[in-house]
Design a protein around this motif. Structure first.
Motif, mmCIF file in Angstrom:
data_model
loop_
_atom_site.group_PDB
_atom_site.id
_atom_site.type_symbol
_atom_site.label_atom_id
_atom_site.label_comp_id
_atom_site.label_asym_id
_atom_site.label_seq_id
_atom_site.Cartn_x
_atom_site.Cartn_y
_atom_site.Cartn_z
ATOM 1 N N VAL A 9 72.276 57.467 36.052
ATOM 2 C CA VAL A 9 72.974 56.181 37.514
ATOM 3 C C VAL A 9 71.325 55.217 37.508
ATOM 4 C CG1 VAL A 9 74.193 55.599 39.187
ATOM 5 C CG2 VAL A 9 74.938 57.595 37.746
ATOM 6 N N GLY A 10 71.435 53.617 37.618
ATOM 7 C CA GLY A 10 70.888 53.320 38.059
ATOM 8 C C GLY A 10 71.402 52.971 39.901
ATOM 9 N N VAL A 11 70.659 53.232 40.774
ATOM 10 C CA VAL A 11 71.668 52.364 41.828
ATOM 11 C C VAL A 11 70.327 51.500 42.462
ATOM 12 C CG1 VAL A 11 71.849 52.939 44.439
ATOM 13 C CG2 VAL A 11 72.291 54.503 42.330
ATOM 14 N N ALA A 12 71.307 49.876 43.088
ATOM 15 C CA ALA A 12 70.142 49.314 43.467
ATOM 16 C C ALA A 12 70.678 48.577 44.395
ATOM 17 C CB ALA A 12 70.418 47.622 42.212
ATOM 18 N N GLY A 13 69.595 48.518 45.809
ATOM 19 C CA GLY A 13 70.091 48.678 46.903
ATOM 20 C C GLY A 13 68.796 47.321 47.920
ATOM 21 N N LEU A 14 69.398 47.317 48.911
ATOM 22 C CA LEU A 14 68.513 46.234 49.763
ATOM 23 C C LEU A 14 67.643 46.989 51.131
ATOM 24 C CD1 LEU A 14 71.220 43.436 50.829
ATOM 25 C CD2 LEU A 14 68.955 42.851 49.466
#
Length: 532
Positions: A286-291
């Protein structure tokens, strides 16, 4: 045999490649890969501004000219340009087809998006059977979100040959073909260590094609008359790119790269055989993109005398102006002087914005002699992060053009992935590397989340016997001492005359000037030659 071409290796690749591939010669399927990990962050930020976006808009513009051409040539299209919104891109393509007077049928795959409230986006890396389902239902164009890059090739092969989940060797062979094709011109001489040896010096390499056969074997080639070259070495360079160990995990199969056999069978034709596959792991990546706050950077040009003292003065002045917290400085010496890269990371957009960049510009007449910068003051940009995790295998869905939603169940036969890194020669490595061999070592490096890989290969079994006995983890760190603080794994693939190093966590550094690890391989090659 099915002929599968590639016309895009990333979001921003050569815009004309779709037309060039469609007009250049016969194809059955043309694929386009748009979803590098960085791209998921870009699309997530697009979707923040406009919820109807989240897909690769350049693909839609490319199809303005190419959708009818593909229909005329009988070429089906498979792409992951759907990004975070495959349904939205499919709808836009249907509108485009209607406007162009085409009867193109468009299917899409969904089920990769996961609900994670604290993330910009979280997406599982799906496999190829959803793509195959859309093609079996008659789709001319298949749009996906986050699937593994190789799935764009594996899916059409499944549909063409009728493979099942039990055809592990065939699935593995097609995965190798997909891995070679996924980065476009990197398989035909792009970013190639020995680019000066290419027929055209690597000026405009063509895009690759895989002729996939029923047993999963394939021939990598390109359209006649296009630039670059397809050789055992250009294919090897791509095979060692962005991998870890020889056991290459995917959602449908574990592909054993140490079983691959490459052979040059003619000009611009490399045959891939022998690939073995075993059941996939019970989990999906799973790839998780965040700030994570905001960032900004300015670069000072230093020339003349006292370079270190000049850099120290700038550092002290910037710390006085905005404080030390979140500041990072990188000094890079050049033939004529040095570049001092000043960067900031902060949760406050004001401090990371003009407070930082204006402080740098205000030093123009109040700092070191010869002070100059490469840019004017700039606004901050959101600091986006990309992390990976694992979840249990899950179902996904194919949605044909006008048919029912079809569930694609997860594989029932799985096996835990065993990672074993190899450094058998660390205790007895050779003392010297022959000077001539130092010039025959190729390398390619890249990113896997926060990790970097550096794949190194040579051209013969004799050279590999020497290299494997010399290039231990210890020697690797001696050549790249900036990596010494990170865990490093070493893997051997004698079938490819290759060694792969995986550097865990290095790309999480905020001050790293090579954020995707692309330059590490060439840096290693240069230091190999300098270390005599």
């Amino acid at each position: 045999m099915i002929r599968i071409g590639n016309a895009s290796g990333f979001y921003g690749d050569r815009a004309s490649a779709w037309r060039e591939m469609l007009e250049g010669g016969p194809l059955d399927v043309l694929t386009g890969d748009y979803l590098a990990e960085l791209t998921m962050l870009i699309l997530a930020r697009d979707r923040l501004k406009d919820p109807s976006l989240g897909y690769a808009r350049t693909f839609l513009r490319q199809m303005e000219q190419c959708l009818g051409l593909a229909a005329d040539r009988g070429v089906r299209i498979v792409t992951n340009a759907g990004g975070l919104n495959p349904a939205g891109l499919a709808a836009a393509l249907r509108s485009l087809a209607a406007r162009l007077g085409l009867s193109t049928t468009i299917g899409y795959v969904e089920g990769d998006a996961l609900d994670q409230p604290d993330a910009l986006a979280a997406n599982a890396y799906l496999g190829a059977f959803g793509i195959a389902s859309c093609l079996d239902a008659g789709a001319d164009v298949v749009v996906t979100g986050r699937v593994t890059d190789a799935s764009l090739v594996v899916g059409p092969a499944i549909a063409h040959f009728g493979w099942t989940r039990d055809d592990l060797d065939a699935l593995a062979g097609a995965t190798v073909a997909g891995h070679v094709l996924e980065c476009g011109a990197q398989a035909t001489g792009g970013n190639f260590s020995f680019f000066t040896e290419l027929p055209d010096g690597g000026r405009r390499p063509g895009f690759p094609i895989a002729e996939v056969h029923a047993d999963g074997s394939a021939v990598i080639t390109k359209h006649p008359g296009t630039g670059g070259a397809v050789t055992v070495e250009t294919v090897t360079a791509q095979l060692v790119y962005e991998i870890a160990g020889p056991a290459y995990p995917g959602p449908d199969v574990v592909t054993h790269l140490d079983t691959v056999r490459l052979a040059q069978e003619g000009a611009d034709r490399v045959r891939i055989t022998g690939t073995r596959g075993t059941p996939p792991p019970p989990t999906l990546k799973v790839g998780v993109a965040g700030l994570d706050g905001y960032r900004n950077a300015m670069t000072f040009v230093l020339t003349g005398l006292d370079l270190d003292a000049k850099a120290a003065l700038v550092r002290a002045q910037m710390e006085d102006a905005v404080g030390k917290e979140g500041l990072a400085f990188t000094l890079t010496k050049t033939a004529d002087g040095a570049l001092l890269h000043a960067a900031i990371h902060d949760p406050d957009p004001k401090r990371a914005g003009r407070a930082f960049s204006s402080a740098a510009v205000e030093l123009a007449l109040a700092s070191y002699p010869g002070c100059t910068l490469t840019t004017p003051p700039t606004d901050p940009t959101p600091n986006t992060t990309f992390k990976t995790a694992e979840i249990p295998q899950l179902p996904h869905w194919s949605i044909p053009h006008d048919g029912p939603r079809v569930e694609i169940p997860p594989p029932t036969q799985t096996a835990p992935l065993i990672r074993e890194y190899v450094d058998r020669h660390a205790a007895r490595h050779a003392d010297e590397l022959p000077d001539q061999l130092r010039w025959r070592v190729g390398a390619r490096s890249g990113d896997k989340g926060s990790d970097a890989n550096v794949g190194v290969w040579v051209r013969s079994a004799q050279d590999f016997a020497v290299l494997r006995g010399w290039l231990s983890r210890e020697r690797f760190v001696e050549l790249l001492p900036e990596l010494a603080e990170y865990p490093i794994e070493r893997y051997e693939m004698s079938n490819l005359f290759a060694i792969n190093f995986v550097v865990r966590g290095v790309l999480a550094r905020r001050d790293w000037l090579d954020p995707q690890g692309k330059a590490l391989g060439e840096r290693l090659r240069a230091r190999l030659r300098e270390s005599r």
